[in-house]
Design an enzyme around this catalytic site. Structure first.
Site, PDB file in Angstrom:
ATOM      1  N   LEU A   1      51.938  65.906  89.814  1.00 37.47           N
ATOM      2  CA  LEU A   1      51.816  67.328  90.169  1.00 37.47           C
ATOM      3  C   LEU A   1      52.386  67.703  91.533  1.00 37.47           C
ATOM      4  O   LEU A   1      52.502  68.889  91.843  1.00 37.47           O
ATOM      5  CB  LEU A   1      50.336  67.736  90.100  1.00 37.47           C
TER       6      LEU A   1
ATOM      7  N   GLU B   1      56.236  65.249  72.744  1.00 38.89           N
ATOM      8  CA  GLU B   1      56.556  64.539  73.995  1.00 38.89           C
ATOM      9  C   GLU B   1      56.560  63.031  73.799  1.00 38.89           C
ATOM     10  O   GLU B   1      57.390  62.317  74.364  1.00 38.89           O
ATOM     11  CB  GLU B   1      55.519  64.862  75.082  1.00 38.89           C
TER      12      GLU B   1
ATOM     13  N   ASN C   1      61.439  63.970  84.680  1.00 38.99           N
ATOM     14  CA  ASN C   1      60.125  64.561  84.401  1.00 38.99           C
ATOM     15  C   ASN C   1      60.108  65.085  82.965  1.00 38.99           C
ATOM     16  O   ASN C   1      61.154  65.403  82.401  1.00 38.99           O
ATOM     17  CB  ASN C   1      59.851  65.721  85.370  1.00 38.99           C
TER      18      ASN C   1
ATOM     19  N   HIS D   1      58.287  68.217  80.747  1.00 41.32           N
ATOM     20  CA  HIS D   1      57.527  69.457  80.913  1.00 41.32           C
ATOM     21  C   HIS D   1      57.193  70.020  79.530  1.00 41.32           C
ATOM     22  O   HIS D   1      58.046  70.014  78.632  1.00 41.32           O
ATOM     23  CB  HIS D   1      58.361  70.460  81.716  1.00 41.32           C
TER      24      HIS D   1
ATOM     25  N   ASP E   1      60.302  71.948  88.053  1.00 38.11           N
ATOM     26  CA  ASP E   1      60.805  72.141  86.682  1.00 38.11           C
ATOM     27  C   ASP E   1      62.209  72.742  86.637  1.00 38.11           C
ATOM     28  O   ASP E   1      62.501  73.599  85.796  1.00 38.11           O
ATOM     29  CB  ASP E   1      59.838  73.051  85.885  1.00 38.11           C
TER      30      ASP E   1
ATOM     31  N   LEU F   1      55.147  68.284  94.525  1.00 39.05           N
ATOM     32  CA  LEU F   1      56.579  68.550  94.673  1.00 39.05           C
ATOM     33  C   LEU F   1      57.130  67.565  95.693  1.00 39.05           C
ATOM     34  O   LEU F   1      56.636  67.477  96.824  1.00 39.05           O
ATOM     35  CB  LEU F   1      56.786  69.991  95.149  1.00 39.05           C
TER      36      LEU F   1
ATOM     37  N   GLY G   1      46.725  60.463  82.261  1.00 40.53           N
ATOM     38  CA  GLY G   1      47.528  59.274  81.987  1.00 40.53           C
ATOM     39  C   GLY G   1      47.881  59.048  80.527  1.00 40.53           C
ATOM     40  O   GLY G   1      48.317  57.960  80.169  1.00 40.53           O
ATOM     41  N   SER G   2      47.752  60.096  79.687  1.00 40.32           N
ATOM     42  CA  SER G   2      48.108  59.871  78.278  1.00 40.32           C
ATOM     43  C   SER G   2      49.621  59.639  78.135  1.00 40.32           C
ATOM     44  O   SER G   2      50.057  58.884  77.251  1.00 40.32           O
ATOM     45  CB  SER G   2      47.649  61.039  77.405  1.00 40.32           C
TER      46      SER G   2
HETATM   47  C1  GRF Z   1      52.108  65.779  80.010  1.00 41.30           C
HETATM   48  O1  GRF Z   1      51.713  66.061  78.708  1.00 41.30           O
HETATM   49  C2  GRF Z   1      53.358  66.556  80.392  1.00 41.30           C
HETATM   50  O2  GRF Z   1      53.557  67.642  79.569  1.00 41.30           O
HETATM   51  C3  GRF Z   1      53.122  67.135  81.748  1.00 41.30           C
HETATM   52  O3  GRF Z   1      51.835  66.717  82.144  1.00 41.30           O
HETATM   53  C4  GRF Z   1      51.102  66.183  81.052  1.00 41.30           C
HETATM   54  C5  GRF Z   1      50.340  65.033  81.627  1.00 41.30           C
HETATM   55  O4  GRF Z   1      49.240  64.615  80.916  1.00 41.30           O
HETATM   56  N1  GRF Z   1      54.164  66.851  82.656  1.00 41.30           N
HETATM   57  P1  GRF Z   1      48.712  63.149  81.154  1.00 41.30           P
HETATM   58  O5  GRF Z   1      48.178  63.011  82.565  1.00 41.30           O
HETATM   59  O6  GRF Z   1      49.853  62.213  80.942  1.00 41.30           O
HETATM   60  O7  GRF Z   1      47.630  62.923  80.146  1.00 41.30           O
END
Ligand code: GRF
Length: 204
Positions: free
Chosen positions: A100, A187, A115, A117, A158, A102, A12-13
């Site tokens: 995660l 990101e 999304n 990536h 993706d 699909l 969840g970062s």
């Molecule tokens: C993100 O950094 C992104 O690159 C990818 O998944 C990661 C998720 O990390 N889609 P978090 O769960 O948000 O910490």
């Protein structure tokens, strides 16, 4: 004000950063313009705690708790995806943040899901390329440049239209961990800007 729903499976970062950019009155890139009205999860995960921290309503729909009749891989994916989307009610955009699963994306939902990536798609995308696996592959390849990509979600991993990218210099980063941290930093800045631009273009 645009309303978005954030879809999660992990720590969840990304959700934390998006919420910061919605609600921080000094630095928030989307502050006053975008509100996160729900968090949708496909499993128990750390991101649900982040939703609680920000006071955002959260909903979990595990595949193991879901069924449909008649059950085929296609009917299941469609019914599960739609049930999850419907939990969010009426929103302007779904935003995946480490989600995660699909999804089945119907024509009505095309262009309404984004999304992010952690690579420069189309490189290092698709099934199996998630989390640290992406950065390990980039390091092993000897590529000089990596980065992150915001794209529209379609029915393949993706794969949808790319709307924004940010690059990171791989050579200056010694380890996979350094590369991962540097891409995550990129990101954090790219995603809120890309979401806001996309919403403003879509609904102008
Ligand atoms: C993100 O950094 C992104 O690159 C990818 O998944 C990661 C998720 O990390 N889609 P978090 O769960 O948000 O910490």
């Amino acid at each position: 004000m645009y309303n978005i729903s954030v879809m999660v499976s992990g720590a969840g970062s990304t959700l934390d950063s998006l919420a910061y950019h919605c609600y921080d009155e000094t630095d928030g890139i989307m502050n006053g313009m975008v509100s996160i009205t729900s968090v949708l999860a496909d499993r128990d995960c750390g991101a649900l705690k982040i939703a609680e921290k920000w006071g955002i309503p959260k909903f979990v729909l595990k595949k193991s708790d879901f069924d449909v009749c008649p059950r085929t891989p296609e009917t299941f994916k469609y019914a599960w995806s739609e049930s999850l989307f419907e939990m969010a009610g009426d929103v302007d955009l779904f935003v995946q943040a480490g989600f995660l699963s699909l999804l089945h994306v119907t024509p009505e939902r095309e262009g309404k899901i984004l999304n992010i990536h952690p690579s420069l798609l189309p490189k290092y995308g698709g099934k199996g390329y998630y989390g640290r696996h992406v950065h390990e592959a980039v390091k092993a390849s000897g590529d000089n440049v990596s980065g992150c990509t915001v794209h529209v979600v379609d029915n393949e991993y993706d794969h949808g239209t790319i709307i924004a990218q940010e690059t990171v210099d791989v050579n200056s980063l010694e380890t996979v961990e350094h590369l991962e941290a540097s891409v995550k930093w990129a990101e954090r800045m790219l995603y809120p800007r890309a979401i806001l631009n996309f919403l403003q273009k879509q609904y102008k």
